[in-house]
Design a protein around this motif. Structure first.
Motif, PDB file in Angstrom:
ATOM      1  N   GLU A  35       0.850  -1.192   0.000  1.00 42.83           N
ATOM      2  CA  GLU A  35       0.000   0.000   0.000  1.00 42.83           C
ATOM      3  C   GLU A  35       0.886   1.242   0.000  1.00 42.83           C
ATOM      4  O   GLU A  35       1.864   1.317   0.721  1.00 42.83           O
ATOM      5  CB  GLU A  35      -0.894   0.002   1.242  1.00 42.83           C
ATOM      6  N   THR A  36       0.527   2.199  -0.822  1.00 41.84           N
ATOM      7  CA  THR A  36       1.215   3.485  -0.861  1.00 41.84           C
ATOM      8  C   THR A  36       0.194   4.568  -0.583  1.00 41.84           C
ATOM      9  O   THR A  36      -0.907   4.539  -1.130  1.00 41.84           O
ATOM     10  CB  THR A  36       1.879   3.716  -2.230  1.00 41.84           C
ATOM     11  N   VAL A  37       0.545   5.503   0.290  1.00 44.02           N
ATOM     12  CA  VAL A  37      -0.341   6.621   0.611  1.00 44.02           C
ATOM     13  C   VAL A  37       0.325   7.926   0.186  1.00 44.02           C
ATOM     14  O   VAL A  37       1.545   8.016   0.108  1.00 44.02           O
ATOM     15  CB  VAL A  37      -0.698   6.647   2.119  1.00 44.02           C
ATOM     16  N   GLN A  38      -0.488   8.923  -0.074  1.00 42.11           N
ATOM     17  CA  GLN A  38       0.011  10.247  -0.439  1.00 42.11           C
ATOM     18  C   GLN A  38       0.104  11.100   0.825  1.00 42.11           C
ATOM     19  O   GLN A  38      -0.899  11.357   1.485  1.00 42.11           O
ATOM     20  CB  GLN A  38      -0.925  10.907  -1.455  1.00 42.11           C
ATOM     21  N   GLY A  43       4.537  13.496  -0.804  1.00 38.78           N
ATOM     22  CA  GLY A  43       4.274  12.597  -1.928  1.00 38.78           C
ATOM     23  C   GLY A  43       3.994  11.184  -1.455  1.00 38.78           C
ATOM     24  O   GLY A  43       3.639  10.956  -0.298  1.00 38.78           O
ATOM     25  N   GLY A  44       4.189  10.224  -2.348  1.00 35.58           N
ATOM     26  CA  GLY A  44       3.863   8.833  -2.058  1.00 35.58           C
ATOM     27  C   GLY A  44       4.836   8.185  -1.079  1.00 35.58           C
ATOM     28  O   GLY A  44       6.045   8.362  -1.187  1.00 35.58           O
ATOM     29  N   SER A  46       5.379   4.281   0.612  1.00 34.44           N
ATOM     30  CA  SER A  46       4.986   2.881   0.695  1.00 34.44           C
ATOM     31  C   SER A  46       4.923   2.470   2.157  1.00 34.44           C
ATOM     32  O   SER A  46       5.854   2.724   2.919  1.00 34.44           O
ATOM     33  CB  SER A  46       5.994   2.000  -0.045  1.00 34.44           C
ATOM     34  N   TYR A  81      -2.961  12.351   4.985  1.00 33.99           N
ATOM     35  CA  TYR A  81      -1.797  11.790   5.678  1.00 33.99           C
ATOM     36  C   TYR A  81      -0.719  12.866   5.846  1.00 33.99           C
ATOM     37  O   TYR A  81      -0.472  13.661   4.938  1.00 33.99           O
ATOM     38  CB  TYR A  81      -1.189  10.628   4.878  1.00 33.99           C
ATOM     39  N   TYR A 129      12.775   6.959   2.492  1.00 34.99           N
ATOM     40  CA  TYR A 129      11.506   7.635   2.213  1.00 34.99           C
ATOM     41  C   TYR A 129      11.684   8.997   1.546  1.00 34.99           C
ATOM     42  O   TYR A 129      10.713   9.681   1.271  1.00 34.99           O
ATOM     43  CB  TYR A 129      10.696   7.807   3.508  1.00 34.99           C
ATOM     44  N   ARG A 131      12.333  11.690  -1.369  1.00 30.06           N
ATOM     45  CA  ARG A 131      11.937  11.806  -2.785  1.00 30.06           C
ATOM     46  C   ARG A 131      13.043  12.436  -3.571  1.00 30.06           C
ATOM     47  O   ARG A 131      13.732  13.266  -3.266  1.00 30.06           O
ATOM     48  CB  ARG A 131      10.675  12.665  -2.920  1.00 30.06           C
TER      49      ARG A 131
END
Length: 131
Positions: A35-38, A43-44, A46, A81, A129, A131
């Motif tokens: 599952e990946t959340v924004q 950003g995304g 995992s 989130y 984590y 980016r």
């Protein structure tokens, strides 16, 4: 060298079919847990390495996810989130056990200062984590 009759090779084919079915189920389970959340302002993310707890009480806090090894928390407030860096497991456990998760969050995590004690703008985001 002789080729065995078809009847003798059937048990082997049964093992192959069991393996194929097991492998397919394993892959489906793996993809279901990925599952990946924004995360707002980031950003995304995992959630593969996180332990997540859904909060089922009348609170703006609806989910708490924590990666203990990285000291990194992702929290859902209403439907959004947010992330917090260098947060210790004792603080996360206290949040999860608090009678008012929103009050605990505001006082101890979001903090009284402009950035708060675990704000990822002033504390490094773990490398895995970034980016």
């Amino acid at each position: 060298m002789s080729i065995p009759p078809l009847e003798q090779s059937q048990p082997h084919r049964g093992h192959v079919m069991k393996f194929v079915i097991f492998a397919a189920l394993f892959l489906m389970c793996q993809s279901a847990t990925a599952e990946t959340v924004q995360v707002k302002y980031h950003g995304g993310v995992s959630l593969d390495s996180f332990t997540c707890v859904d909060v089922n009480e009348s609170s703006d806090v609806s989910r708490i996810c924590y990666d203990r090894a990285e000291r990194y928390m992702v929290i859902r407030l209403k439907t959004t989130y947010y992330h917090y860096c260098e947060i210790d497991s004792a603080t996360v456990q206290s949040l999860q056990g608090a009678s008012s998760k929103r009050q605990f969050f505001e006082a101890r995590i979001r903090g009284s200062g402009a950035d708060g004690p675990f704000d990822c703008r002033t504390h490094p985001i773990p490398k895995k984590y970034r980016r």
